[in-house]
Design a protein around this motif. Structure first.
Motif, PDB file in Angstrom:
ATOM      1  N   LEU A 275       0.791  -1.294   0.059  1.00 13.46           N
ATOM      2  CA  LEU A 275      -0.085   0.002  -0.040  1.00 13.46           C
ATOM      3  C   LEU A 275       0.910   1.393   0.130  1.00 13.46           C
ATOM      4  O   LEU A 275       0.426   2.509  -0.123  1.00 13.46           O
ATOM      5  N   GLY A 276       2.081   1.103   0.089  1.00 12.56           N
ATOM      6  CA  GLY A 276       3.063   2.194   0.323  1.00 12.56           C
ATOM      7  C   GLY A 276       2.642   2.996   1.624  1.00 12.56           C
ATOM      8  O   GLY A 276       2.980   4.286   1.638  1.00 12.56           O
ATOM      9  N   LEU A 277       2.157   2.216   2.625  1.00  7.81           N
ATOM     10  CA  LEU A 277       1.655   2.881   3.829  1.00  7.81           C
ATOM     11  C   LEU A 277       2.684   2.616   4.798  1.00  7.81           C
ATOM     12  O   LEU A 277       3.758   1.775   5.057  1.00  7.81           O
ATOM     13  N   SER A 278       3.130   3.946   5.712  1.00  5.71           N
ATOM     14  CA  SER A 278       3.669   3.799   6.895  1.00  5.71           C
ATOM     15  C   SER A 278       3.021   4.485   7.914  1.00  5.71           C
ATOM     16  O   SER A 278       2.325   5.476   7.762  1.00  5.71           O
ATOM     17  N   VAL A 279       3.018   3.811   9.264  1.00  2.57           N
ATOM     18  CA  VAL A 279       2.465   4.493  10.321  1.00  2.57           C
ATOM     19  C   VAL A 279       3.401   4.518  11.517  1.00  2.57           C
ATOM     20  O   VAL A 279       4.307   3.390  11.692  1.00  2.57           O
ATOM     21  N   THR A 280       3.664   5.716  12.123  1.00  2.50           N
ATOM     22  CA  THR A 280       4.593   5.823  13.347  1.00  2.50           C
ATOM     23  C   THR A 280       3.835   6.090  14.546  1.00  2.50           C
ATOM     24  O   THR A 280       3.097   7.241  14.224  1.00  2.50           O
ATOM     25  N   VAL A 281       4.070   5.622  15.863  1.00  3.53           N
ATOM     26  CA  VAL A 281       3.331   6.133  16.937  1.00  3.53           C
ATOM     27  C   VAL A 281       4.390   6.236  18.104  1.00  3.53           C
ATOM     28  O   VAL A 281       5.444   5.485  18.005  1.00  3.53           O
ATOM     29  N   MET A 282       4.366   7.363  18.871  1.00  4.19           N
ATOM     30  CA  MET A 282       5.273   7.652  19.508  1.00  4.19           C
ATOM     31  C   MET A 282       4.550   7.931  20.870  1.00  4.19           C
ATOM     32  O   MET A 282       3.740   8.583  21.310  1.00  4.19           O
ATOM     33  N   THR A 283       5.389   7.308  22.156  1.00  5.53           N
ATOM     34  CA  THR A 283       4.699   7.793  23.506  1.00  5.53           C
ATOM     35  C   THR A 283       5.976   7.299  24.283  1.00  5.53           C
ATOM     36  O   THR A 283       6.685   7.006  23.942  1.00  5.53           O
ATOM     37  N   GLN A 284       5.775   7.513  25.544  1.00  5.52           N
ATOM     38  CA  GLN A 284       6.920   7.017  26.642  1.00  5.52           C
ATOM     39  C   GLN A 284       6.384   6.397  27.801  1.00  5.52           C
ATOM     40  O   GLN A 284       6.595   7.070  28.792  1.00  5.52           O
ATOM     41  N   LEU A 285       5.768   5.295  27.812  1.00  2.00           N
ATOM     42  CA  LEU A 285       5.201   4.540  28.727  1.00  2.00           C
ATOM     43  C   LEU A 285       5.520   3.042  28.982  1.00  2.00           C
ATOM     44  O   LEU A 285       5.368   2.395  27.760  1.00  2.00           O
ATOM     45  N   MET A 286       6.129   2.862  29.898  1.00  3.86           N
ATOM     46  CA  MET A 286       6.532   1.404  30.299  1.00  3.86           C
ATOM     47  C   MET A 286       5.567   0.617  31.206  1.00  3.86           C
ATOM     48  O   MET A 286       5.092   1.399  32.170  1.00  3.86           O
ATOM     49  N   PRO A 287       5.510  -0.687  31.178  1.00  9.17           N
ATOM     50  CA  PRO A 287       5.846  -1.691  29.891  1.00  9.17           C
ATOM     51  C   PRO A 287       4.917  -1.242  28.650  1.00  9.17           C
ATOM     52  O   PRO A 287       3.766  -0.651  28.755  1.00  9.17           O
ATOM     53  N   VAL A 288       5.391  -1.888  27.748  1.00 10.32           N
ATOM     54  CA  VAL A 288       4.828  -1.706  26.217  1.00 10.32           C
ATOM     55  C   VAL A 288       3.268  -2.303  26.510  1.00 10.32           C
ATOM     56  O   VAL A 288       2.633  -1.851  25.592  1.00 10.32           O
ATOM     57  N   THR A 289       2.882  -3.115  27.246  1.00 11.27           N
ATOM     58  CA  THR A 289       1.897  -3.819  27.269  1.00 11.27           C
ATOM     59  C   THR A 289       0.767  -3.187  28.078  1.00 11.27           C
ATOM     60  O   THR A 289      -0.426  -3.514  28.214  1.00 11.27           O
ATOM     61  N   ALA A 290       1.368  -1.935  28.747  1.00 11.16           N
ATOM     62  CA  ALA A 290       0.243  -1.211  29.628  1.00 11.16           C
ATOM     63  C   ALA A 290      -0.763  -0.552  28.862  1.00 11.16           C
ATOM     64  O   ALA A 290      -2.163  -0.548  29.422  1.00 11.16           O
ATOM     65  N   ALA A 291      -0.520  -0.264  27.820  1.00  7.26           N
ATOM     66  CA  ALA A 291      -1.685   0.585  26.715  1.00  7.26           C
ATOM     67  C   ALA A 291      -1.588   0.230  25.450  1.00  7.26           C
ATOM     68  O   ALA A 291      -0.773   0.945  24.719  1.00  7.26           O
ATOM     69  N   PRO A 292      -1.930  -0.974  24.722  1.00  9.54           N
ATOM     70  CA  PRO A 292      -1.703  -1.560  23.634  1.00  9.54           C
ATOM     71  C   PRO A 292      -2.492  -0.506  22.376  1.00  9.54           C
ATOM     72  O   PRO A 292      -3.458  -0.848  21.668  1.00  9.54           O
ATOM     73  N   ALA A 293      -1.858   0.817  22.588  1.00 15.21           N
ATOM     74  CA  ALA A 293      -2.577   1.616  21.501  1.00 15.21           C
ATOM     75  C   ALA A 293      -2.438   1.170  19.960  1.00 15.21           C
ATOM     76  O   ALA A 293      -3.385   1.252  19.039  1.00 15.21           O
ATOM     77  N   ARG A 294      -1.307   0.724  19.459  1.00 18.86           N
ATOM     78  CA  ARG A 294      -1.076   0.286  18.220  1.00 18.86           C
ATOM     79  C   ARG A 294      -1.971  -0.839  17.852  1.00 18.86           C
ATOM     80  O   ARG A 294      -2.578  -0.600  16.704  1.00 18.86           O
ATOM     81  N   ASP A 295      -2.373  -1.880  18.847  1.00 17.81           N
ATOM     82  CA  ASP A 295      -3.324  -2.781  18.524  1.00 17.81           C
ATOM     83  C   ASP A 295      -4.646  -2.214  18.168  1.00 17.81           C
ATOM     84  O   ASP A 295      -5.314  -2.593  17.229  1.00 17.81           O
ATOM     85  N   ALA A 296      -5.106  -1.177  18.882  1.00 18.05           N
ATOM     86  CA  ALA A 296      -6.183  -0.418  18.643  1.00 18.05           C
ATOM     87  C   ALA A 296      -6.346   0.169  17.247  1.00 18.05           C
ATOM     88  O   ALA A 296      -7.446   0.482  16.677  1.00 18.05           O
ATOM     89  N   LEU A 297      -5.275   1.058  17.220  1.00 11.46           N
ATOM     90  CA  LEU A 297      -5.244   1.740  15.907  1.00 11.46           C
ATOM     91  C   LEU A 297      -5.301   1.261  14.579  1.00 11.46           C
ATOM     92  O   LEU A 297      -5.531   1.657  13.546  1.00 11.46           O
ATOM     93  N   ARG A 298      -4.413  -0.090  14.590  1.00 12.91           N
ATOM     94  CA  ARG A 298      -4.000  -0.603  13.320  1.00 12.91           C
ATOM     95  C   ARG A 298      -5.261  -0.924  12.494  1.00 12.91           C
ATOM     96  O   ARG A 298      -5.250  -0.595  11.276  1.00 12.91           O
ATOM     97  N   PRO A 299      -6.425  -1.521  13.119  1.00 11.01           N
ATOM     98  CA  PRO A 299      -7.330  -1.941  11.814  1.00 11.01           C
ATOM     99  C   PRO A 299      -7.907  -0.741  11.523  1.00 11.01           C
ATOM    100  O   PRO A 299      -8.700  -0.376  10.349  1.00 11.01           O
ATOM    101  N   MET A 300      -8.028   0.465  12.363  1.00  6.72           N
ATOM    102  CA  MET A 300      -8.924   1.517  12.019  1.00  6.72           C
ATOM    103  C   MET A 300      -8.067   2.556  10.784  1.00  6.72           C
ATOM    104  O   MET A 300      -8.869   2.865  10.120  1.00  6.72           O
ATOM    105  N   VAL A 301      -6.627   2.392  11.019  1.00  8.01           N
ATOM    106  CA  VAL A 301      -5.945   2.804   9.922  1.00  8.01           C
ATOM    107  C   VAL A 301      -6.289   2.225   8.710  1.00  8.01           C
ATOM    108  O   VAL A 301      -6.673   2.897   7.710  1.00  8.01           O
ATOM    109  N   TYR A 302      -6.147   0.882   8.569  1.00 15.69           N
ATOM    110  CA  TYR A 302      -6.350   0.302   7.280  1.00 15.69           C
ATOM    111  C   TYR A 302      -8.069   0.426   6.940  1.00 15.69           C
ATOM    112  O   TYR A 302      -8.176   0.629   5.627  1.00 15.69           O
ATOM    113  N   GLU A 303      -9.046   0.533   7.861  1.00 21.91           N
ATOM    114  CA  GLU A 303     -10.168   0.825   7.178  1.00 21.91           C
ATOM    115  C   GLU A 303     -10.337   1.870   6.689  1.00 21.91           C
ATOM    116  O   GLU A 303     -11.180   2.255   5.772  1.00 21.91           O
TER     117      GLU A 303
END
Length: 411
Positions: free
Chosen positions: A377-405
């Motif tokens: 798709l020529g698609l790139s998505v970059t997300v930044m925050t600074q919270l550890m651990p990475v599993t604390a708030a799975p934002a990327r998992d929530a956003l991924r299908p929304m971006v594709y849709e």
């Protein structure tokens, strides 16, 4: 500690105009940005930024303040998002004819010529099979990390090989001393027989240094950062730019607490070694440019830094997958059969993440940063925050299908 209510109030106290959005198709991505904003407003993230681009053109970008202000100039600890960059560096040397992925690591790191591997117990060792360069890049080399439940993790800690700390310890002796200390420890398993998240990309960085004759950061700067315009990316933050470094936070007891044990200031010190597993710092735009390059076959804004064939080598499943997939799927909580392991990251093998997501190459960092690049798709998505651990708030998992849709809806 900051409670969720205090977090929300502090976010409201930051400039209300903290959303910075530029877009050719803003309406399509409004729900994506609103969902990310909700992570911040609910106190699940301290702040967040996102960049969505297609074929090098930025479609949407947002910088969402929370407990502190952030913006386009903010610098983030990207931790393991260093790995795809270093893997790309290795593949670039393959492209140059300087090495082969199936070369034995000991060809470039003779300290690894006589490794041992744990047999049935730590006091029962056997000779290790030769480790290949490719195995450094897909975590099948047998090197572990200082954290986690690997049998050899305590040995690493006793040897001073502590993740995110060893590179600042003068006694370790830089990257070469790190390799010597690693070589004195046994491998967790025979190379190529299993998967464990470990220090392979640090040794890949040493391979790059010995072939190129340059420090890792200098090589990556010459090969990628300079031609792609990634002026804010490097292995430490110069004092003149210290105010650009975002704060580091940890999720604890239902709230978010600022990390204040001194480790949050480590990036302001030049390390004794450039750590290929997790040492880079970058901005949203900088890493987005790297992701753009991968999504578009090695070129961005008319500047080619890798051949298209090299990008395919990097971003498609490499080598036999059966031995590594069970452990990889447990580690990343991936659905069975949904991913393969490429070099330095994973690749989605079907469209279950969203329309056109098959072929997506992705990885993330310990403080919640992440990216994906989808060449089809020529698609790139970059997300930044600074919270550890990475599993604390799975934002990327929530956003991924929304971006594709959203992308599919826009035609």
């Amino acid at each position: 500690m900051i409670s969720r209510r205090q977090f929300l109030l502090s976010g409201a106290a930051v400039a209300a105009g903290g959303l910075a959005l530029r877009a050719f198709a803003a309406d399509r991505f409004d729900p994506v940005i609103a969902r990310l904003r909700r992570f911040v407003d609910d106190g699940a993230l301290p702040f967040a930024s996102i960049r969505i681009a297609q074929r090098g053109q930025v479609l949407a970008e947002a910088h969402l303040p929370g407990v502190e202000a952030i913006g386009p100039d903010s610098l983030y600890r990207i931790y393991s998002m260093t790995k795809p960059v270093v893997a790309a560096g290795v593949v670039a040397l393959v492209e140059d004819g300087k090495l082969a992925l199936e070369d034995p690591v000991a060809k470039y790191v003779p300290e690894f010529a006589d490794l041992k591997v744990v047999a049935s117990a730590l006091d029962q060792l056997e000779p290790a099979r030769p480790m290949t360069v490719a195995q450094l890049l897909n975590h099948t080399c047998g090197l572990a990390n200082s954290w986690g439940d690997a049998r050899i993790a305590p040995l690493y800690r006793e040897a001073g090989l502590v993740a995110a700390a060893w590179m600042y310890d003068a006694d370790v002796g830089g990257l070469e001393g790190f390799a010597r200390r690693l070589a004195a420890q046994p491998l967790e398993f025979q190379p190529g027989t299993n998967w464990i998240y470990g220090y392979g990309l640090d040794i890949a960085g040493l391979v790059i240094e010995r072939i190129s004759g340059e420090r890792l950061g200098d090589f990556l700067g010459r090969r990628f950062f300079d031609p792609l315009g990634m002026a804010s990316t490097g292995f430490f933050v110069p004092e003149a730019h210290a105010d650009r470094l975002a704060g580091l936070y940890a999720a604890r007891d239902g709230g978010i607490e600022a990390v204040a044990n001194g480790s949050e200031r480590s990036p302001l010190t030049k390390p004794f070694a450039d750590a290929g597993s997790g040492g880079l710092l970058s901005s949203l735009e900088d890493y987005g440019r790297f992701a753009d390059m991968l999504a578009n076959g090695g070129v961005r804004d008319g500047v080619r830094v890798m051949d298209e064939a090299s990008v395919r080598t990097l971003t498609t499943p490499y080598g036999p997958q059966d031995a590594l997939l069970p452990a990889l799927q447990r580690f990343g909580r991936y659905a069975p059969g949904s991913v393969g392991h490429a070099l330095g990251g994973i690749v989605r093998v079907d469209d279950r993440s969203g329309p056109g997501s098959a072929g997506e190459y992705a990885w993330g960092g310990a403080a919640g940063t992440g990216f994906w690049a989808t060449p089809g798709l020529g698609l790139s998505v970059t997300v930044m925050t600074q919270l550890m651990p990475v599993t604390a708030a799975p934002a990327r998992d929530a956003l991924r299908p929304m971006v594709y849709e959203a992308l599919a809806a826009g035609g």
